[in-house]
Motif scaffolding. Structure first.
Motif: not given
Length: 143
Positions: A9-10, A12, A76-80, A140-141
């Motif tokens: 989750d954190y 890649p 909570s920066q998950r997804g970045k 951002d991804v």
């Protein structure tokens, strides 16, 4: 504390370039990760084959992965995506070799969103092997 799903989750990164087996502790101010370098890791066959040691660049990457987990956890920066953008005061004090486990501790020193400066220390066999101050950019991804 954490399984691979949480690590993914954190981060890649994936095996063979993932240097976190577990997240032992994670708060808004600190992180502790662990990883064990397998005896048969391919890098040991080419990086000083008679005296195999983990390259400093890999130790830096292990510290950066721990720092990235902390930076992404804050707010909570998950997804970045977290990316290492600065290395300061890196010092390598002791060697890490085959079958050695490392423990990376990180402490948030400064946050100027989207940049997080984290002081990291890497230990093996309860001996400090490396320290640095790392700056992680969180964005951002777009891939």
């Amino acid at each position: 504390m954490t399984n691979s799903r949480n690590i993914y989750d954190y981060l890649p990164q994936r095996v063979p370039f993932l240097f976190v087996d577990d997240i032992e502790q994670l708060t808004d101010e600190s992180v502790i990760t662990v990883f064990k370098f397998p005896k048969d890791w391919d890098v040991f066959y080419g990086h000083f084959p008679r005296y195999p040691i983990v390259p400093g660049t890999i130790l830096t990457e292990a510290m950066a992965q721990a720092a990235t987990i902390l930076a992404l956890h804050v707010h909570s920066q998950r997804g970045k995506l977290g990316m290492l953008v600065k290395i300061s005061d890196a010092v390598f004090r002791n060697q890490v070799g085959p079958n050695d486990s490392i423990r990376v501790t990180g402490a948030l020193r400064q946050q100027v969103t989207p940049f997080y400066t984290i002081s990291v220390a890497l230990e093996t066999n309860n001996i400090k092997a490396a320290t640095a101050e790392l700056t992680i950019y969180v964005g951002d991804v777009n891939v």
